[in-house]
Each structure stands twice: as structure tokens, then as C-alpha cells.
Design an enzyme around this catalytic site. Structure first.
Site, mmCIF file in Angstrom:
data_model
loop_
_atom_site.group_PDB
_atom_site.id
_atom_site.type_symbol
_atom_site.label_atom_id
_atom_site.label_comp_id
_atom_site.label_asym_id
_atom_site.label_seq_id
_atom_site.Cartn_x
_atom_site.Cartn_y
_atom_site.Cartn_z
ATOM 1 N N GLU A 56 -52.787 -112.631 -10.175
ATOM 2 C CA GLU A 56 -52.036 -111.601 -9.479
ATOM 3 C C GLU A 56 -52.382 -110.262 -10.100
ATOM 4 O OE1 GLU A 56 -47.623 -111.038 -9.127
ATOM 5 O OE2 GLU A 56 -47.793 -113.181 -8.794
ATOM 6 N N ASP B 210 -39.134 -103.879 -11.094
ATOM 7 C CA ASP B 210 -39.790 -104.150 -12.364
ATOM 8 C C ASP B 210 -39.011 -103.679 -13.577
ATOM 9 O OD1 ASP B 210 -42.267 -105.589 -11.922
ATOM 10 O OD2 ASP B 210 -42.769 -103.889 -10.640
#
Ligand SMILES: Cc1ncc(COP(=O)(O)O)c(C=O)c1O
Lengths: 271, 407
Positions: free
Chosen positions: A49, A60
Site C-alpha cells: 500500500e 491518520d
């Protein structure tokens, strides 16, 4: 059948699970990202990824946020990231998947993004801020291009909605382990295994679990129920050391760490 | 295209703008909020409780005041001020936070978070939380903590925890990011009281509806005091909540010209201003599709305004809709023009406006000077300027204030 479908088909026939590392593109620079991807490929990761840095990543935690900030301080551009994937995708077997904000995809143009990513050997995208309701136009293009659009389910997703999301997903289904943002956690939530077992009955798609996964014990716990695990912050944190430590040491450290998790995931199989 | 007041649709779309672009984790809470809000608007007890709070706690209706000396100075149309600065806590923000605090209680949530730029929304949220006994955390950029210090003290005195945000530009945009991240982990027990008509559906609608009390009052006060509707209505636009609340009840009044004033900063080059609707592009930021200041890669740009409440690279989706339909005209006002308007209102009317509101005052003065004395312009005076006094003294930086010079 997309490159991602093929990976999972092969893994399933061998009774093995996918190890999916996440790396931030361009931290500290794209040459090193390419080196890390080669190392991860060599160690036998199933998919990689690639985080496309974004200025306002609300899903995040501090580690990935900081890596995005560092990469953006060097003014990294999507075009350069795809230049890197074009080189690396020819050298490693593991398909590459971008983790990319819809702000970036939209600005680039949906059609152009999918076409260009595909041309550079990227097999699919995870768009963490694109809900299933809003995903129609992009999903349509991805289907046409045989480019996987991996959707996410979370612990707060009601069950009938989870089924809808699974139906709209391709490649695999990203199962977010925690109610929260990315980042290493000491332990995984208790209901996780039960949720995964339930999802298993709803969909044929491979189920990969991410957010918080960082220890061999986590991976051991998940191996019996998941098709794969996704590890981000723990790897990004190690890569960040490249700012102060020799790059070959950092590569070796990342390699060793990944190997320890892969051993816990597929104990009897070689990489 | 004709701008309808029957927006947004069920998906939160104002024409093509709005919608919901957030991580899946937040969907459940946004659906819950939308459903609870639908129930609340049909519940007369909810509206009655909010009306009572607006009246006896906030001091509504806020007056519509004819600024005669300021009007004379400009030598044209009459300038009327909708006095949101006289509300409890000194700005329009309290209209929304009380409404959302009631929704928090209805949803059974036990903790509140908020972002703030100028600190007015932070103070208004801390106030509502004190009033309802809810613990409150306010995220505020470090740069804004510096330039809006008086509001930081107030929030703390009201029992809120102020968490400094050190990422990015350390302003409103980063404070929203941090509040969203908190909500990602706390969504089951916490309500996020968003302070403007931005963010994912249903926030742009809920905040507009709560703020529309401004425009509804102004409309009927105008009928009473002027005997008709005004020719023009002017408001400043940061995220766009005071402007949306002011404009919305006038949207279908075709004879009323609506003007939104964005922060023109120091100039028209990228990074010098926060005039999103004038210089930005349609794109995605903070959960909504609207105009945004971003680069060709989709990265949000740094922006600048002298006023913390306007220093934001996005804008509410309904404003994008009004811009696209031509219903509202958006212009921008430079830092120095806003400062001059601050002085003009202070010296001619004895009112210290918030620096945000000073942007609207500046452009209203300019527009008034081009119109006849028979015409009336209503300006939303969204807040009072006490919070800005020290920062203005610093910027002026001269002996007048007994301070050392700035920079
Ligand atoms: C007094 C005042 N006016 C205007 C604004 C700008 O916000 P909005 O555009 O949402 O009204 C703020 C924001 O902090 C404010 O405090």
C-alpha cells in the site's frame, strides 16, 4: 480478474494469508520509498500500500500525518509518485495499491487518475474519505478499467450497511479494526474477531484487517480469521529513522520487522 | 439557475455542492445527527426551549441599529447594523452552539468537542457546555491562541479544556482536522459541535438553520423600522455561518441584493488572502464538496487573513451554490481596509467590531457611498471586537498604545 484478485486466489489455494505493508510515498524521498518497496517485495509481501501524502488527513494518527507533512514539505507531486510506481511495479511481484484522499483524486480528475495509476502498474486504490454513497462515479470508472476500488468497513458500520459496502468493494474489503485513527495499539478490540467472522458469512471478498496492527501477537490473533493484515504506522515510524540513520540500516530494520510479522502470520510457510 | 431555499436534498447537496466526504467511521454519527435533527425540528418543545434560551440567555432578538453617523461619513445609502455583537458571548456563534448542545443532550451524548479560529465559537461552545453540564474540549491552532488570547482565558474560565494544535498552519483548518481526529475515536459518546456551515452533511444545513434566526429577525425588523425590505444585505464570510444565517431568509426576495465579503488579506497572490470563492476551485475539504483553495494536486493551500475567524481555505457548500447560481455576489476586503473600518465604526458609532465583521463593514461603507440616501444596507455585525483590541494595538504597534512597535 485484477492483479489483486489473482494474489488472493493464489494465497487461498495455498492456505496462506496476505501481509500488506503501508509506506508513505516520498518520506524521506521517492528513491528511498522505491528501495523500501523492493525490500518489501523481496521479503515476500503480498501487496504494498502506498500512501499518497495529503495536507489534511483526518483518518491518520500522528506517525502517518508527520510522514505526509515531511513529504509535502519537499513539494512531492502525484505525477512523481506515479513515476516511482512505474519503475517499481516492473521490479516487484506484489501489486501496488494507492491509499489516496478523494480531494486528490477529484482534483486530478477521476478518469485521469485511474488511467494514469493503472498505466504505472498500480492495481487499485483505497480512498479513505469516499463513502459508498458518494463512490458511484469513481467505482464505475474503476470497473471499466479493471482497477480495484477497495472499500472500508469499521466497528461503527451498521451490519446492513457493511453488506452494502462489501458489495461495492473490489479486490478486498478493508476491515478497520478500531474506532479511531491510524496508529499502533497495544491490543486489538475484543469484538473484532466476532465481527470478522460475521462478515465472512456475508461476502466472498478477501477480508484484510488494518489500523492498530503492529505486533506479532496481533497478527497471530488475526491469522485464523483474516485473509490478510495491513501494517502502517509501525513501518512508517521505522522508515522515518532514515532522516537520521544510514539508509541500509533502516532497510534492514524494516525488513527484519516485516519478517517477524510474516512469520507470525504464516508460521509454517516460507515467505 | 435559480437559487432555491429548498436545499439541501437528502444527501446534503446544495445543487452540486456539499455531500459527505469523510471516513466511514463517522458515517454512523452523521446519520444519527441527521435523524435526531429531523425529529427535533418536528418537535415543538425543542424549538420552544431553543427560543427561550435565545431570548432570555442570549438576549435575542438582537437589535437592528441605524448607524447614522457612519452613514453620513460615507455620504450615500443608510447603513443598518444587525447587532449580533450584543449577544451573550459577543458573537453570532452562540445561536448555533445552544441548538447543537440541545441536540447533544437529545442524542444522549456526554462529551462535546469543537474547533475554533477566532475563539468565538470556542467560547460559545464552552458557554453552552457549562450551561448544560457537558465536558468540553476545544481545539485551537497555536497561532490563533496567540492572536486571540482573551478568548482562550474565557474558555478556560468556563471550564473547557483548550488543546493547542501545532500541525500545519496552526490555524482554523488544522483545528478542524484535530477535532475530526478526536471524533474518529470518540464518536460513540461525543458530539462534535462544528462552528460554521462547513463540513459533511448534515452540518451545513443544521448550522444554517440555527443561524437563520439572524436573517429572520433582520427581515421583520426591517419591515417594522424601514417599512420595507432593505436594498442590500452584507455579511463577512469565513466558513460562512453568519452570512448563511443572514442571507438564507432573503434568498427568495429577489429585490434584495446579497453580498458576501471574504478576507482579501494582503493582496491577490496565492497565500496572501483567504478569498476562497473569488480565487479557489471546486474541490473537497473537511468532508464537503465546495470551493477550496488548493493547488493543482489537490493539496490545501496556506491562506492568510488578519482575522483568525476568516483565515480558512474552505467555505460552506451553500455559498458555492449561491455563487454558482448568481444569487449572492462575493467580493473581498483587504486587511488594511478592515482595520480602517474598525476605526471608522469605533470613532463614529462607539462600537468596536470584531475584525471579521470589520470586513463586512468596510465593504458596506464602500457600497453605501455608491448608492442613494433612500437605499438601505443591512450589515451583519457578527461580533464585537474586544478580543481583537490587543492584536490591533500590536499591529498598529505605535506609541499611541504605550506598546513597543510590532515586528
Ligand atoms: C465575529 C465573527 N464573525 C465571523 C466569523 C466567521 O465565521 P462565519 O463565516 O462562519 O460566520 C467568526 C469566526 O470565528 C467570528 O468570530
Amino acid at each position: 480478474m485484477s492483479a489483486i484478485d489473482q494474489v488472493f486466489q493464489q494465497l487461498r489455494s495455498q492456505g496462506r494469508k496476505a501481509f500488506i505493508p503501508f509506506v508513505t510515498a516520498g518520506d524521506p524521498d521517492l528513491d528511498f520509498t522505491a528501495d523500501v518497496l523492493r525490500e518489501l517485495g523481496k521479503r515476500g509481501c503480498s501487496l504494498c500500500e502506498i500512501g499518497v501524502p495529503y495536507s489534511d488527513p483526518i483518518a491518520d494518527g500522528p506517525v502517518i500525518q508527520a510522514s505526509y507533512t515531511r513529504a509535502l514539505e519537499r513539494k512531492i507531486k502525484l505525477r512523481e509518485i506515479l513515476g516511482m510506481t512505474a519503475r517499481v511495479s516492473r521490479e516487484i511481484e506484489a501489486p501496488l495499491v494507492t491509499m489516496v484522499s478523494y480531494a486528490i483524486v477529484y482534483r486530478h480528475g477521476l478518469e485521469a487518475f485511474v488511467r494514469e495509476a493503472k498505466e504505472t502498474g498500480v492495481a487499485g486504490a483505497i480512498v479513505p474519505d469516499l463513502l459508498v454513497e458518494e463512490s458511484g462515479p469513481l467505482a464505475e470508472i474503476c470497473r471499466r478499467e479493471d482497477f480495484s476500488l477497495i472499500q472500508l468497513v469499521t466497528p461503527t458500520t451498521p451490519r446492513e450497511r457493511a453488506v452494502r459496502i462489501a458489495d461495492a468493494s473490489s479486490g478486498f474489503l478493508y476491515c478497520v479494526s478500531v474506532t479511531g485513527i491510524t496508529g499502533e495499539r497495544r491490543s486489538l478490540p475484543p469484538q473484532l474477531l466476532e465481527n470478522i467472522a460475521w462478515l465472512r458469512e456475508q461476502t466472498e471478498l478477501p477480508l484484510c484487517i488494518g489500523f492498530g496492527v503492529s505486533q506479532p501477537e496481533h497478527v497471530q490473533q488475526l491469522a485464523p480469521v483474516a485473509d490478510g493484515v495491513i501494517v502502517g504506522s509501525a513501518i512508517v515510524r521505522r522508515i522515518a529513522e532514515a532522516a537520521v540513520h544510514p539508509r541500509d540500516h533502516v532497510l534492514a530494520d524494516v525488513g527484519r520487522y516485516v519478517e517477524s510479522l510474516m512469520a507470525a502470520l504464516n508460521p509454517d510457510g516460507a515467505a | 439557475m435559480h437559487a432555491s431555499s429548498h436545499v439541501p436534498d437528502a444527501a446534503g447537496r446544495f445543487g452540486e455542492f456539499g455531500g459527505r466526504y469523510v471516513p466511514e467511521t463517522l458515517t454512523y454519527a452523521l446519520d444519527q445527527l441527521a435523524e435526531e435533527y429531523e425529529r427535533a425540528v418536528k418537535d415543538s418543545a425543542f424549538q420552544a426551549e431553543l427560543d427561550e434560551l435565545w431570548k432570555n440567555y442570549v438576549g435575542r432578538p438582537s437589535p437592528l441599529y441605524h448607524a447614522r453617523r457612519l452613514s453620513e461619513q460615507c455620504g450615500g445609502a443608510q447603513i443598518w447594523l444587525k447587532r449580533e455583537d450584543l449577544n451573550h458571548t459577543g458573537a453570532h456563534k452562540i445561536n448555533n452552539t445552544l441548538g447543537q448542545a440541545l441536540l447533544t443532550r437529545r442524542m444522549g451524548k456526554t462529551r462535546v468537542i469543537a474547533e475554533t479560529g477566532a475563539g468565538q465559537h470556542g467560547v460559545a461552545t464552552a458557554t453552552a457546555c457549562a450551561r448544560f453540564g457537558l465536558p468540553c474540549v476545544v481545539y485551537m491552532g497555536e497561532e490563533d491562541i496567540r492572536r486571540q488570547a482573551p478568548n482562550v482565558f474565557s474558555m478556560k474560565l468556563l471550564g473547557a479544556e483548550v488543546r493547542p494544535v501545532t500541525s500545519g498552519s496552526r490555524t482554523l483548518r488544522d483545528a478542524i482536522n484535530e477535532a475530526m481526529r478526536d471524533w474518529m475515536s470518540s464518536v460513540e459518546t461525543t458530539h462534535y459541535i462544528l462552528g460554521s456551515v462547513v463540513g459533511p452533511h448534515p452540518f451545513p444545513r443544521i448550522v444554517r438553520d440555527f443561524q437563520s434566526v439572524i436573517g429572520r429577525e433582520a427581515r421583520s425588523q426591517s419591515r417594522e423600522q424601514l417599512g420595507r425590505l432593505p436594498e442590500m444585505v452584507v455579511a463577512c464570510v469565513g466558513g460562512g455561518s453568519n452570512a448563511a444565517g443572514m442571507f438564507y431568509p432573503f434568498v427568495e426576495d429577489e429585490g434584495v441584493e446579497l453580498v458576501g465579503v471574504e478576507a482579501g488579506g494582503r493582496g491577490e497572490l496565492p497565500g496572501q488572502h483567504a478569498a476562497t470563492l473569488s480565487f479557489g476551485h471546486p474541490g473537497v475539504l473537511h468532508g464537503s464538496y465546495s470551493f477550496v483553495m488548493q493547488d493543482e494536486d489537490g493539496q490545501t493551500c496556506d491562506v492568510h487573513s488578519i482575522s483568525a475567524g476568516l483565515d480558512y481555505p474552505g467555505v460552506g457548500p451553500e455559498h458555492s451554490y449561491w455563487k454558482a447560481s448568481g444569487r449572492v455576489r462575493y467580493i473581498h476586503c483587504r486587511d488594511d481596509e478592515a482595520m480602517a473600518a474598525f476605526d471608522a465604526l469605533a470613532r463614529n458609532e462607539g462600537i468596536l467590531p470584531a475584525l471579521e465583521s470589520s470586513h463586512a463593514v468596510a465593504k458596506a461603507m464602500e457600497l453605501a457611498s455608491q448608492r442613494s440616501k433612500e437605499e438601505a444596507i443591512i450589515v451583519c455585525l457578527s461580533g464585537r471586537g474586544d478580543k481583537d483590541a490587543a492584536e490591533i494595538a500590536r499591529l498598529k504597534g505605535n506609541a499611541e498604545f504605550g506598546m513597543r512597535s510590532a515586528e
